[in-house]
Design an enzyme around this catalytic site. Structure first.
Site, mmCIF file in Angstrom:
data_model
loop_
_atom_site.group_PDB
_atom_site.id
_atom_site.type_symbol
_atom_site.label_atom_id
_atom_site.label_comp_id
_atom_site.label_asym_id
_atom_site.label_seq_id
_atom_site.Cartn_x
_atom_site.Cartn_y
_atom_site.Cartn_z
ATOM 1 N N HIS A 416 -2.753 -34.755 -16.266
ATOM 2 C CA HIS A 416 -3.405 -33.499 -15.883
ATOM 3 C C HIS A 416 -3.788 -32.682 -17.115
ATOM 4 O O HIS A 416 -4.898 -32.147 -17.203
ATOM 5 C CB HIS A 416 -2.473 -32.690 -14.978
ATOM 6 C CG HIS A 416 -2.989 -31.319 -14.684
ATOM 7 N ND1 HIS A 416 -2.625 -30.214 -15.431
ATOM 8 C CD2 HIS A 416 -3.879 -30.865 -13.771
ATOM 9 C CE1 HIS A 416 -3.249 -29.149 -14.969
ATOM 10 N NE2 HIS A 416 -4.009 -29.519 -13.961
ATOM 11 N N GLY A 697 -19.417 -55.733 -53.992
ATOM 12 C CA GLY A 697 -18.305 -54.788 -54.076
ATOM 13 C C GLY A 697 -18.379 -54.103 -55.432
ATOM 14 O O GLY A 697 -17.896 -54.647 -56.430
ATOM 15 N N ASN A 699 -17.030 -51.573 -56.907
ATOM 16 C CA ASN A 699 -15.844 -51.167 -57.665
ATOM 17 C C ASN A 699 -15.268 -52.328 -58.476
ATOM 18 O O ASN A 699 -15.047 -52.223 -59.681
ATOM 19 C CB ASN A 699 -14.770 -50.613 -56.719
ATOM 20 C CG ASN A 699 -15.112 -49.230 -56.218
ATOM 21 O OD1 ASN A 699 -15.886 -48.506 -56.842
ATOM 22 N ND2 ASN A 699 -14.556 -48.858 -55.085
ATOM 23 N N ASP A 700 -15.020 -53.463 -57.806
ATOM 24 C CA ASP A 700 -14.461 -54.615 -58.520
ATOM 25 C C ASP A 700 -15.449 -55.175 -59.528
ATOM 26 O O ASP A 700 -15.077 -55.573 -60.635
ATOM 27 C CB ASP A 700 -14.039 -55.705 -57.529
ATOM 28 C CG ASP A 700 -12.591 -55.550 -57.076
ATOM 29 O OD1 ASP A 700 -11.765 -55.097 -57.888
ATOM 30 O OD2 ASP A 700 -12.288 -55.869 -55.912
ATOM 31 N N CYS A 747 -21.547 -52.208 -50.808
ATOM 32 C CA CYS A 747 -20.591 -51.292 -50.195
ATOM 33 C C CYS A 747 -20.038 -50.390 -51.288
ATOM 34 O O CYS A 747 -19.431 -50.880 -52.241
ATOM 35 C CB CYS A 747 -19.432 -52.057 -49.543
ATOM 36 S SG CYS A 747 -19.947 -53.273 -48.329
#
Length: 794
Positions: A416, A697, A699-700, A747
């Site tokens: 409820h 990727g 960053n890597d 990404c």
């Protein structure tokens, strides 16, 4: 002669003025959907004409009108007193002999002259309209048998037209009291007290996502769901694959179900008792998968018949083991909302968490916590307070309009408190278990439902922002704009954002938060050395015959929720990419993970998948993906391999995936690879012969190009995706992928943070760019600007 009684077989949805929305809908389904297999218990209804006759023969119309005129319409200070007088006035009257005879005759026919058990339910003539649900405003009486008991229950239903909550609801909705009649539905009883019951929505109740059916259920009578007395089981069914006869249950959540409401010793009258649920049934779902799918099909048929999202009630007879639909009405929260216009709430900072529970809605509210034990303490509640209580019922409705938020100890998404909070548009966190203990009366709290399906209650007043997002004004660019996601709880809400699918679904979040256990500790459970670890795993996997099935089930549910949210757009799932120190943090992980000096460059990604140390764990990941694609029918899922160092490694991984049910090309399965190592760029043509596409990727790739540990604080200032060498690597990768006629995406954060970086990627001809949700809209703007500039230049 006026129609005082109508059999369900004589009713249709056109008869709302005659028998109210509830009974008209039951008649409609009984007549139109029974042939489709939808089971609706037979019955009959008293009409509005019968109600007006009752009032007329007892001279009640003027009395009731005067009572309602005496009501304090400003502050409702005399609501309780007025409602009580109205109900007493009706109960002191007599049912007209003509009406009583008609009811008894219909009852005798329904039971073949036997005193059958029936449910007696109220149905107001303004009830269950899309703009006014009236849910729970009037009374129902269950397990009624015998003519005298039935006639008394009918009169009690008439009196319930003037419950305090019903009076206040009509006032709020602008209905004139004297123009609302009450019909009474009398329906063969479904013995759910010996079985189970629940509710369902043909729309995801929080986000309004239209392709999901949400069911919840408890043992015994469904009142425990409505009252929020227990946390129910939940089931999410995906409509598009349900229609293809797939195993379309994309998510299941086991509720505690501590109580079971059953009938007390029968004396012909409605009487119930809440008993403790035996432990074995608490750990068991109330429905098996086939029953869930059956209810899902029925719900879909009901929605298609009415042409709108529906709110249904279902019950399973514990004697015959048959399923039934006992009610259906239009869903009232999302039907009028504009999908393109979304409001997003974001906390600027987080603080001390007081309790967690089910998040209702997606808003944030700050206010004074006010702990109430019952609606009788309404005078303690000020406008804008946060209501804290054990649970709510319809008796709370007159005061709930004052609150800025609701927090309850007990209850699920269909309790409820949850239903009313949605209708009022206030955030609620229900089923916290400890709110009334952990929160102090009078303290300031922040209620946050903006962090997925788990709602948080923070100590103090936290800063937040409210953003209006009009997606109608956003044009998707030619370069695909995708999302980077990890949390399944956010999937349905984020699906409304402009997007071309999911470019990176991080599996690690699902493993950490839903699975929690290292896969090898499930496979080699009997070899576990730590007793506490064994105990924790036993508790988590109690409902599974094989420990490994727990991993497959939990992981597949998380992935399926994401895939369903964005279906039929592609959802690229990256296989697990934990480092050894991160795997070790999972339950049982320390026994199976080697210790490394530099996990960032160690035993991670593809090299794990064919190693004796982990290949059996990778097999479970593959089986989870296979279940999502093959059994659930979500073939929009694609797979991506992270940190693949060599060509030979790539070939080994593709082979081992095929051995575990994921054969490249089968049912359109595509296998992508991350470009995050210089070797991926240098040998991209060779990798293109193995894989179907690429995702950079950044960053890597940046850290390995520049020789900088991206986690190093000392070297952080030199880590830069805009560095010429890093961009050269990206440029080379895009050029080679285009020559190989393979898709390539990126990404990362840079394209949303830096317009120049977005321009660089667009000019190089990248296929897609994936963004974190909070960066998506800014990223789309940057891509659009870059594409416009490129057109101008050419």
């Amino acid at each position: 002669m006026k129609d005082l009684i109508k059999k369900f077989s004589e009713l249709s949805i056109e008869d709302v003025p005659l028998v109210g929305g509830k009974n008209a809908s039951l008649g409609e389904m009984y007549n139109e959907l029974s042939s489709e297999g939808v089971q609706v218990p037979n019955g009959f209804a008293t009409t509005s004409e019968a109600f007006w006759l009752f009032l007329k023969e007892n001279d009640l119309e003027e009395n009731l009108k005067q009572l309602m005129q005496q009501l304090d319409h400003e502050n409702y200070t005399n609501l309780s007193e007025t409602g009580k007088k109205a109900r007493e006035t009706i109960m002191n009257a007599r049912l007209p002999e003509e009406l009583a005879k008609a009811i008894v005759a219909a009852y005798n026919e329904l039971g073949d002259q036997k005193d059958v058990q029936v449910a007696v339910r109220s149905s107001a003539t303004a009830e269950d309209l899309p703009q006014a649900s009236f849910a729970g405003q009037h009374e129902s009486y269950l397990n009624i048998s015998g003519k005298e008991a039935l006639l008394q229950a009918v009169q009690k239903c008439y009196a319930s037209l003037y419950t305090d909550r019903a009076i206040k609801y009509r006032e709020d909705q602008g209905f004139k009291h004297s123009e609302v009649a009450l019909s009474v539905g009398v329906q063969k009883m479904v013995r759910s007290d010996r079985g189970c019951s629940g509710v369902g929505f043909t729309i995801e109740p929080e986000s309004g996502f239209k392709d999901v059916i949400h069911l919840s259920g408890v043992w015994g009578l469904g009142e425990n769901i409505v009252q929020g007395t227990v946390n129910p089981d939940e089931f999410f069914i995906f409509k598009p694959t349900l229609q293809k006869d797939k195993q379309a249950i994309i998510q299941k959540k086991l509720g505690r179900k501590e109580k079971t409401m059953v009938y007390a010793a029968s004396n012909g009258h409605s009487s119930t008792v809440n008993i403790e649920t035996e432990a074995s049934k608490q750990d068991q779902y109330v429905l098996n998968d086939e029953e869930v799918l059956t209810l899902g099909r029925w719900a879909l048929l009901i929605e298609q018949h009415y042409g709108k999202a529906m709110d249904i009630e279902w019950a399973k007879d514990g004697i015959s083991n048959e399923l039934f639909i006992t009610q259906a009405r239009p869903e009232t929260v999302h039907h009028a909302l504009k999908e393109e216009l979304q409001f997003e709430y974001r906390l600027k900072d987080k603080g001390e968490i007081l309790v967690k529970g089910n998040a209702i809605g997606s808003k944030i509210a700050v206010g004074t916590a006010r702990i109430l034990e019952s609606p009788r303490e309404a005078d303690k509640l000020q406008e804008g307070d946060i209501l804290i209580t054990e649970t709510t019922s319809p008796d709370w409705d007159p005061i709930l309009k004052r609150v800025a938020g609701v927090i309850t100890d007990r209850g699920g998404r269909t309790s409820h408190a949850a239903i009313v909070a949605r209708e009022l548009g206030v955030p609620a966190v229900v089923g916290t278990y400890f709110a009334t203990q952990n929160i102090s009366d009078g303290e300031t709290v922040t209620v946050s439902c903006a962090e997925g399906k788990t709602g948080m209650v923070y100590k103090g007043s936290l800063e937040y922002e409210k953003l209006e997002l009009d997606f109608d004004q956003i044009k998707l660019p030619e370069t695909e704009a995708k999302l980077i996601l990890s949390d399944p709880e956010m999937a349905f809400q984020l699906s409304f954002y402009p997007n071309n699918g999911v470019g990176l679904l991080r599996m690690e979040f699902i493993i950490t938060h839903m699975v929690k256990v290292h896969p090898m500790s499930l496979i080699k459970f009997n070899e576990l050395e730590d007793a506490e670890t064994r105990k924790r795993i036993e508790e988590l996997t109690a409902a599974y015959e094989r420990k490994e099935d727990y991993f497959i089930d939990q992981l597949s549910q998380g992935i399926a929720s994401m895939a369903a949210a964005f279906y039929p757009k592609e959802v690229i799932v990256r296989m697990s990419d934990f480092k050894t120190n991160e795997y070790a943090n999972l339950i049982g992980g320390t026994q199976f993970e080697p210790k490394e000096e530099n996990p960032m460059l160690g035993f991670r990604g593809a090299s794990r998948y064919y190693s004796d140390l982990y290949k059996d764990g990778f097999a479970l990941e593959c089986r989870a993906i296979q279940r999502v694609r093959d059994e659930m029918g979500l073939e929009n899922v694609k797979v991506m391999i992270p940190f693949c160092r060599t060509i030979e490694e790539g070939k080994k991984v593709v082979e081992i995936m095929a051995e575990n049910g994921l054969k490249q090309g089968d049912k359109g399965l595509e296998v992508y690879v991350m470009v995050e190592i210089p070797s991926n760029v240098i040998l991209l043509e060779e990798f293109a012969e193995i894989f179907d596409g690429f995702s950079i990727g950044s960053n890597d790739l940046t850290q390995l190009t520049l020789g900088i540990d991206r986690d190093s604080q000392m070297m952080g200032s030199l880590f830069d995706e805009n560095d010429a060498a890093a961009k050269k690597m990206i440029s080379m990768a895009i050029e080679k992928a285009k020559k190989a006629e393979k898709k390539i995406g990126l990404c990362g954060q840079a394209p949303s943070d830096f317009p120049d970086f977005a321009s660089f990627l667009v000019n190089e001809g990248i296929s897609s760019i994936s963004f974190n949700p909070d960066a998506l809209l800014n990223g789309i703007n940057n891509i659009n600007r870059a594409e416009e500039n490129r057109k101008v230049e050419t």
